[in-house]
Design an enzyme around this catalytic site. Structure first.
Site, short mmCIF file in Angstrom:
data_model
loop_
_atom_site.label_atom_id
_atom_site.label_comp_id
_atom_site.label_asym_id
_atom_site.label_seq_id
_atom_site.Cartn_x
_atom_site.Cartn_y
_atom_site.Cartn_z
N GLU A 93 0.80 -1.31 0.04
CA GLU A 93 0.18 0.02 -0.03
C GLU A 93 0.98 1.37 -0.08
OE1 GLU A 93 -4.15 -1.64 2.00
OE2 GLU A 93 -2.75 -0.43 3.29
N CYS A 96 6.51 -4.83 15.32
CA CYS A 96 6.26 -3.66 16.21
C CYS A 96 4.89 -3.61 16.66
CB CYS A 96 6.47 -2.24 15.58
SG CYS A 96 8.33 -1.85 15.03
N ASN A 149 -2.94 5.66 15.82
CA ASN A 149 -3.99 5.54 14.88
C ASN A 149 -4.32 3.63 15.27
OD1 ASN A 149 -4.06 7.82 13.35
ND2 ASN A 149 -1.87 7.00 12.90
N CYS A 175 -0.80 6.47 9.74
CA CYS A 175 0.37 5.93 10.26
C CYS A 175 0.32 4.65 11.17
CB CYS A 175 1.30 6.78 10.93
SG CYS A 175 2.77 6.36 11.53
N CYS A 191 3.51 8.62 0.69
CA CYS A 191 4.07 7.64 1.72
C CYS A 191 4.35 6.40 0.89
CB CYS A 191 3.35 7.47 2.75
SG CYS A 191 3.60 6.25 3.89
N CYS A 193 6.57 -7.21 6.95
CA CYS A 193 7.72 -6.80 7.71
C CYS A 193 8.11 -7.63 8.83
CB CYS A 193 7.26 -5.35 8.49
SG CYS A 193 8.74 -4.43 9.44
N CYS A 244 1.76 -1.66 15.16
CA CYS A 244 1.87 -1.36 13.58
C CYS A 244 1.05 -2.58 12.99
CB CYS A 244 3.10 -1.21 13.39
SG CYS A 244 3.34 -1.04 11.42
N GLU A 278 10.46 -2.28 6.66
CA GLU A 278 11.80 -1.62 7.15
C GLU A 278 12.80 -0.99 6.09
OE1 GLU A 278 14.69 0.28 8.70
OE2 GLU A 278 13.21 -0.15 10.02
N SER A 281 11.80 6.07 14.21
CA SER A 281 10.84 5.80 15.02
C SER A 281 11.30 5.48 16.37
CB SER A 281 9.87 4.51 14.26
OG SER A 281 9.45 4.74 13.19
N LEU A 282 10.86 6.49 17.17
CA LEU A 282 11.72 6.16 18.65
C LEU A 282 10.49 5.67 19.41
CD1 LEU A 282 13.84 6.81 20.42
CD2 LEU A 282 13.19 8.93 20.88
N HIS A 283 9.33 6.50 19.84
CA HIS A 283 8.30 5.94 20.59
C HIS A 283 8.48 5.76 22.00
CE1 HIS A 283 6.73 6.29 16.36
NE2 HIS A 283 7.45 4.95 16.18
#
Length: 349
Positions: A91, A120, A298, A341, A109, A116, A123, A168, A222-224
């Protein structure tokens, strides 16, 4: 199967022409059709003879992706499901700016892998298996298709590209860098590398490789979470790429390229949204020259996380701002069509 012609370098293409009794300059014409004019058939190459086009058809394939489905959000975002030559789906998303002072901004995007391997926890793609890497042409084709959408729908060309879709990017290093080269080269789409951002979950040795290669595009992490205990819980990659290792690699990248990194930070309710979390993030920004994008969460069906409340988010961002951190709060786009996201999953609609 015939050879995919877009896997050949310009030199290899020229060698094929000379070895097959054709003039070498024809290779440059074909290369231009493939990467500057985005031709998807040999029949489109109108300045080549019919005989040569048939010869190329017999020796090579062009394997473009096709738009399988399109979904349009109430906010103007367009999500496309792209079918690859082998039947797999990825996508990509067109995100038009909603700001009155930036209405010409059109962002693509794009995805870099089918699925992947990083798992995570927040996600949707992380709940898929990684089937394969995309090759450079498949990433390039997403950009071309989304640029066409921007021109058709909004009468404006694509201005920015983010590698923040499925997969990734740094685990598909060679193809991602080749795709950037095709997109930015004067012999390709001619976009500025400063308009491109590659996002990673944090592969320290590959971040250093980006520095060694002195890339010109922007890098986002992408820290979070800015402590290892919390980051381990939501991003298993952190167990082998600790914050200490990431700080070292990001500083190496900065020294080599002079480009400030962007930290992406999703604020989850009752997990990483306290002022203590904000303080830890502030401390981490002092270790690495960076700015911070705070991102709304999201929801996805597979996870139980929820977005923090607006007041907590404002306090979190305000704390960072008061300490001199460059911080932006990014509002979700395309959430109603699962295009925001963390929501991309490559499923047939």
């Amino acid at each position: 199967m015939k050879t995919d012609i877009r896997k050949l370098t310009a030199a290899q293409l020229k060698d094929w022409f000379t070895q097959n009794g054709e003039q070498g300059f024809r290779a440059k014409q074909v290369h231009e059709w493939l990467w500057k004019k985005s031709a998807h058939t040999f029949g489109q190459m109108s300045n080549l003879s019919l005989h040569l086009r048939e010869k190329l058809e017999g020796a090579f394939d062009i394997r473009p992706l096709t738009v399988s489905t399109e979904q349009r959000s109430n906010d103007g975002t367009i999500k496309s499901s792209f079918r690859l030559f082998d039947g797999n789906l990825v996508e990509g998303v067109l995100i038009p700016s909603l700001r009155s002072d930036d209405q010409d901004r059109m962002t693509a995007c794009v995805s870099s892998q089918v699925g992947c391997s990083l798992t995570c926890k927040f996600c949707a793609t992380g709940y898929m298996d990684r089937k394969r890497n995309l090759d450079a042409a498949e990433i390039y084709d997403q950009v071309v298709a989304i640029d066409r959408q921007a021109k058709t729908t909004f009468d404006a060309p694509l201005t920015n590209i983010v590698y923040m879709g499925m997969g990734e990017p740094l685990l598909n290093y060679k193809n991602v860098l080749e795709s950037v080269d095709r997109i930015t080269s004067p012999d390709g789409l001619g976009m500025s590398p400063k308009r491109i951002t590659v996002s990673t979950a944090g592969i320290a040795k590959m971040i250093k490789q980006l520095g060694d290669d002195e890339v010109k595009f922007n890098l986002a992490l992408s820290l979070h979470a800015a402590n290892d205990l919390k980051r381990d819980q939501i991003m298993p990659i952190n167990e082998s790429n600790s914050l200490q290792n990431l700080a070292e690699s990001l500083n190496y990248f900065y020294r080599k390229t002079g480009t400030r990194v962007t930290f992406e930070y999703i604020v989850f309710y009752n997990f990483n949204d306290t002022l203590q979390d904000a303080k830890e993030l502030w401390e981490f920004t002092k270790r690495v020259p960076a700015k911070v994008n705070i991102i709304e969460y999201n929801p996805i069906a597979e996870a139980n996380f929820t977005n923090t409340d607006p007041q907590t988010l404002d306090k979190f961002a305000g704390f960072l701002d008061s300490r001199g951190v460059i911080v932006n709060v990014r509002r979700s786009r395309g959430k109603d069509i699962d295009a925001a996201c963390g929501q991309l999953a490559g499923k047939e609609k």
